[in-house]
Design an enzyme around this catalytic site. Structure first.
Site, PDB file in Angstrom:
ATOM      1  N   GLU A  85       0.782  -1.166  -0.019  1.00 14.68           N
ATOM      2  CA  GLU A  85       0.081  -0.111   0.145  1.00 14.68           C
ATOM      3  C   GLU A  85       0.854   1.380  -0.023  1.00 14.68           C
ATOM      4  OE1 GLU A  85      -3.905  -1.574   2.091  1.00 14.68           O
ATOM      5  OE2 GLU A  85      -2.242  -0.789   3.397  1.00 14.68           O
ATOM      6  N   CYS A  99       3.564   8.929   0.458  1.00 15.00           N
ATOM      7  CA  CYS A  99       4.062   7.975   1.766  1.00 15.00           C
ATOM      8  C   CYS A  99       4.344   6.654   0.895  1.00 15.00           C
ATOM      9  CB  CYS A  99       2.831   8.091   2.711  1.00 15.00           C
ATOM     10  SG  CYS A  99       3.564   6.998   4.100  1.00 15.00           S
ATOM     11  N   CYS A 106       6.381  -6.243   7.699  1.00  9.80           N
ATOM     12  CA  CYS A 106       7.754  -5.720   8.446  1.00  9.80           C
ATOM     13  C   CYS A 106       8.174  -6.687   9.394  1.00  9.80           C
ATOM     14  CB  CYS A 106       7.306  -4.379   9.107  1.00  9.80           C
ATOM     15  SG  CYS A 106       8.797  -3.610   9.785  1.00  9.80           S
ATOM     16  N   CYS A 110       6.424  -4.398  15.884  1.00 11.31           N
ATOM     17  CA  CYS A 110       6.225  -3.407  17.215  1.00 11.31           C
ATOM     18  C   CYS A 110       4.679  -3.426  17.834  1.00 11.31           C
ATOM     19  CB  CYS A 110       6.367  -1.750  16.481  1.00 11.31           C
ATOM     20  SG  CYS A 110       8.061  -1.667  16.059  1.00 11.31           S
ATOM     21  N   CYS A 113       1.543  -1.404  16.236  1.00 10.26           N
ATOM     22  CA  CYS A 113       1.662  -1.242  14.728  1.00 10.26           C
ATOM     23  C   CYS A 113       0.795  -2.363  13.587  1.00 10.26           C
ATOM     24  CB  CYS A 113       3.136  -0.916  14.108  1.00 10.26           C
ATOM     25  SG  CYS A 113       3.138  -0.800  12.151  1.00 10.26           S
ATOM     26  N   SER A 184      11.890   7.055   7.570  1.00  9.31           N
ATOM     27  CA  SER A 184      11.606   6.816   8.639  1.00  9.31           C
ATOM     28  C   SER A 184      12.022   5.438   9.217  1.00  9.31           C
ATOM     29  CB  SER A 184      10.222   7.114   8.921  1.00  9.31           C
ATOM     30  OG  SER A 184       9.599   6.666  10.406  1.00  9.31           O
ATOM     31  N   ASN A 283      -3.544   5.492  16.294  1.00 10.92           N
ATOM     32  CA  ASN A 283      -4.727   5.312  15.444  1.00 10.92           C
ATOM     33  C   ASN A 283      -5.136   3.876  15.822  1.00 10.92           C
ATOM     34  OD1 ASN A 283      -4.654   7.607  13.750  1.00 10.92           O
ATOM     35  ND2 ASN A 283      -2.703   6.861  12.869  1.00 10.92           N
ATOM     36  N   CYS A 326      -0.988   6.375   9.829  1.00 10.84           N
ATOM     37  CA  CYS A 326       0.233   5.695  10.607  1.00 10.84           C
ATOM     38  C   CYS A 326      -0.184   4.448  10.805  1.00 10.84           C
ATOM     39  CB  CYS A 326       0.877   6.741  11.490  1.00 10.84           C
ATOM     40  SG  CYS A 326       1.463   8.173  10.897  1.00 10.84           S
TER      41      CYS A 326
HETATM   42  N1  SAH Z   1       9.130   1.456  10.055  1.00 11.87           N
HETATM   43  C1  SAH Z   1       9.424   2.729   9.862  1.00 11.87           C
HETATM   44  C2  SAH Z   1       8.581   3.361   8.925  1.00 11.87           C
HETATM   45  C3  SAH Z   1       7.111   3.320   9.273  1.00 11.87           C
HETATM   46  S1  SAH Z   1       6.564   4.677   9.746  1.00 11.87           S
HETATM   47  C4  SAH Z   1       9.359   3.170  11.105  1.00 11.87           C
HETATM   48  O1  SAH Z   1       8.658   2.565  11.994  1.00 11.87           O
HETATM   49  O2  SAH Z   1       9.631   4.296  11.525  1.00 11.87           O
HETATM   50  C5  SAH Z   1       5.011   4.465  10.519  1.00 11.87           C
HETATM   51  C6  SAH Z   1       5.016   5.582  11.663  1.00 11.87           C
HETATM   52  O3  SAH Z   1       3.860   5.134  12.172  1.00 11.87           O
HETATM   53  C7  SAH Z   1       6.143   5.397  12.779  1.00 11.87           C
HETATM   54  O4  SAH Z   1       6.441   6.642  13.339  1.00 11.87           O
HETATM   55  C8  SAH Z   1       5.179   4.476  13.833  1.00 11.87           C
HETATM   56  O5  SAH Z   1       5.781   4.786  15.177  1.00 11.87           O
HETATM   57  C9  SAH Z   1       3.971   4.936  13.866  1.00 11.87           C
HETATM   58  N2  SAH Z   1       2.756   4.071  13.993  1.00 11.87           N
HETATM   59  C10 SAH Z   1       2.674   2.893  13.839  1.00 11.87           C
HETATM   60  N3  SAH Z   1       1.588   2.274  14.422  1.00 11.87           N
HETATM   61  C11 SAH Z   1       0.897   3.378  14.735  1.00 11.87           C
HETATM   62  C12 SAH Z   1      -0.719   3.483  15.239  1.00 11.87           C
HETATM   63  N4  SAH Z   1      -1.221   2.476  15.269  1.00 11.87           N
HETATM   64  N5  SAH Z   1      -0.934   4.929  15.449  1.00 11.87           N
HETATM   65  C13 SAH Z   1      -0.328   5.883  15.309  1.00 11.87           C
HETATM   66  N6  SAH Z   1       1.223   5.775  14.579  1.00 11.87           N
HETATM   67  C14 SAH Z   1       1.555   4.643  14.315  1.00 11.87           C
HETATM   68 FE1  SF4 Z   2       7.634  -1.999  11.413  1.00 15.63          FE
HETATM   69 FE2  SF4 Z   2       7.735   0.607  11.606  1.00 15.63          FE
HETATM   70 FE3  SF4 Z   2       5.323  -0.797  12.026  1.00 15.63          FE
HETATM   71 FE4  SF4 Z   2       7.502  -0.893  13.692  1.00 15.63          FE
HETATM   72  S1  SF4 Z   2       6.242   0.760  13.289  1.00 15.63           S
HETATM   73  S2  SF4 Z   2       6.192  -2.676  12.869  1.00 15.63           S
HETATM   74  S3  SF4 Z   2       9.141  -0.978  12.208  1.00 15.63           S
HETATM   75  S4  SF4 Z   2       6.306  -0.401  10.042  1.00 15.63           S
END
Ligand code: SAH
Ligand code: SF4
Length: 334
Positions: A85, A99, A106, A110, A113, A184, A283, A326
């Site tokens: 996506e 974006c 991934c 995390c 996420c 990022s 989110n 995000c």
């Molecule tokens: N993997 C990289 C790039 C993805 S950026 C990274 O983690 O930086 C995605 C961004 O969204 C990251 O800053 C992460 O902290 C944030 N993120 C992930 N899950 C989220 C959520 N459920 N709500 C808000 N931000 C989130």
């Molecule tokens: Fe991967 Fe970034 Fe999501 Fe962590 S926040 S699982 S590094 S996409």
């Protein structure tokens, strides 16, 4: 798997398409950059070539499009059937940002996420990264900025990422300056060091989420290998080279990282760094136990940040209603 023509050297393209002259490849490339991917529409090619080349030049196809006021999300099917996506964000004026994803899924897992729940399916190739941008531009607006904040950990797919960035930057191709490209990372320290060595004025964002080592290790596996101290050292050396403000993304999780001590730990982490803290209220993702902080909780935390002279901004989620926000990228299309 079919190789994308995007990002190919002209010589490679000549071989791939059976051209004898470089100028023919150049015609194709100029068309591709403009988003013309149907050879029959490349009118500067000879009729013979137009008839001979019948396939579409893209390896990816748009299978779904979702729109909200400020975001458009596309789901693309890759040539091996996997889905990735990408999102076009608008600032409400005339600035559009792509974006982009760097991987399908991934590996980092995390806890907050959605992409992390998929595991890593595979790295994207250079051409697949570029094609996302082309599909987003085909929506009709010129895109000036790129953020690698889609699916995946960009620094874990370093060579394809950097190849794509070179093509985006190339004046004869997309001509987007490094300063308009943000990578990022979740804090993959060896990748940050590698990035430093390239000495390019790219922007860096780091998903900090919390400045408390124990909490961070619970949420983000990467912190068990590269804890905050190491991350900070890497950021300091990045800044020594690039001398540029970095962004720390702080995904706000209600009652988890929004207290006074969290602000204090953040202050300590920030000392010696030039950084902007970008607060992103979590989110919601189905099946996860976290909660989005209330406006009051956000206000209380930003008060603590102000008391400590911490620079911050709040990212009001764009595209939450289309799951393009995000951390909400994970495909549920089969
Ligand atoms: N993997 C990289 C790039 C993805 S950026 C990274 O983690 O930086 C995605 C961004 O969204 C990251 O800053 C992460 O902290 C944030 N993120 C992930 N899950 C989220 C959520 N459920 N709500 C808000 N931000 C989130
Ligand atoms: Fe991967 Fe970034 Fe999501 Fe962590 S926040 S699982 S590094 S996409």
């Amino acid at each position: 798997m079919r190789k994308s023509l995007y990002g190919m050297k002209l010589e490679e393209m000549m071989e791939e398409l059976g051209f004898e002259k470089k100028f023919q490849a150049r015609i194709v490339r100029d068309n591709l950059i403009k988003g013309v991917t149907d050879f029959s529409k490349m009118t500067s090619l000879s009729k013979k070539d137009r008839e001979r080349l019948t396939r579409d030049a893209m390896t990816t196809t748009v299978i779904e499009k979702q729109e909200s006021e400020s975001a458009v999300k596309l789901a693309l099917r890759l040539s091996d059937g996997l889905i990735v996506e990408c999102v076009r964000l608008s600032d409400g004026k005339d600035r559009y940002t792509a974006c982009l994803s760097s991987q399908v899924g991934c590996a980092m897992g995390c806890a907050f996420c959605k992409t992390g729940t998929m595991g890593l399916k595979r790295n994207l190739e250079e051409g697949e990264i570029i094609e996302q941008f082309v599909h987003l531009e085909k929506l009709g607006e010129k895109i000036s900025h790129i953020v690698f904040m889609g699916m995946g950990e960009p620094l874990n797919n370093f060579s394809s990422l950097m190849e794509a960035i070179q093509t985006f930057h190339d004046r004869e191709q997309f001509d987007i300056s490094y300063r308009k490209i943000t990578i990022s990372t979740s804090g993959y320290v060896p990748g940050i060091h590698k990035l430093c060595e390239l000495e390019l004025p790219l922007k860096l964002a780091v998903s900090l989420v919390t400045a408390d080592d124990e909490k961070r290790s619970r949420l983000m596996r990467i912190n068990r290998t590269y804890p905050l101290g190491e991350l900070k050292k890497a950021l300091i050396s990045f800044q020594r080279r690039e001398n540029k403000r970095i962004t720390l993304e702080y995904c706000m999780l209600s009652s988890y990282n929004t207290g006074e001590e969290d602000a204090e730990k953040l202050r300590k982490f920030l000392s010696g760094l030039d950084a902007l803290v970008n607060l992103i209220p979590w989110n919601p993702i189905e099946g996860m136990d976290f909660k989005t902080p209330t406006d009051e909780e956000i206000r209380a935390f930003t008060n603590e940040l102000r008391k400590r002279n911490i620079n911050y901004s709040i990212r009001r989620s764009k595209g939450r209603d289309i799951s393009g926000a995000c951390g909400q990228l994970a495909s549920n299309i089969e």
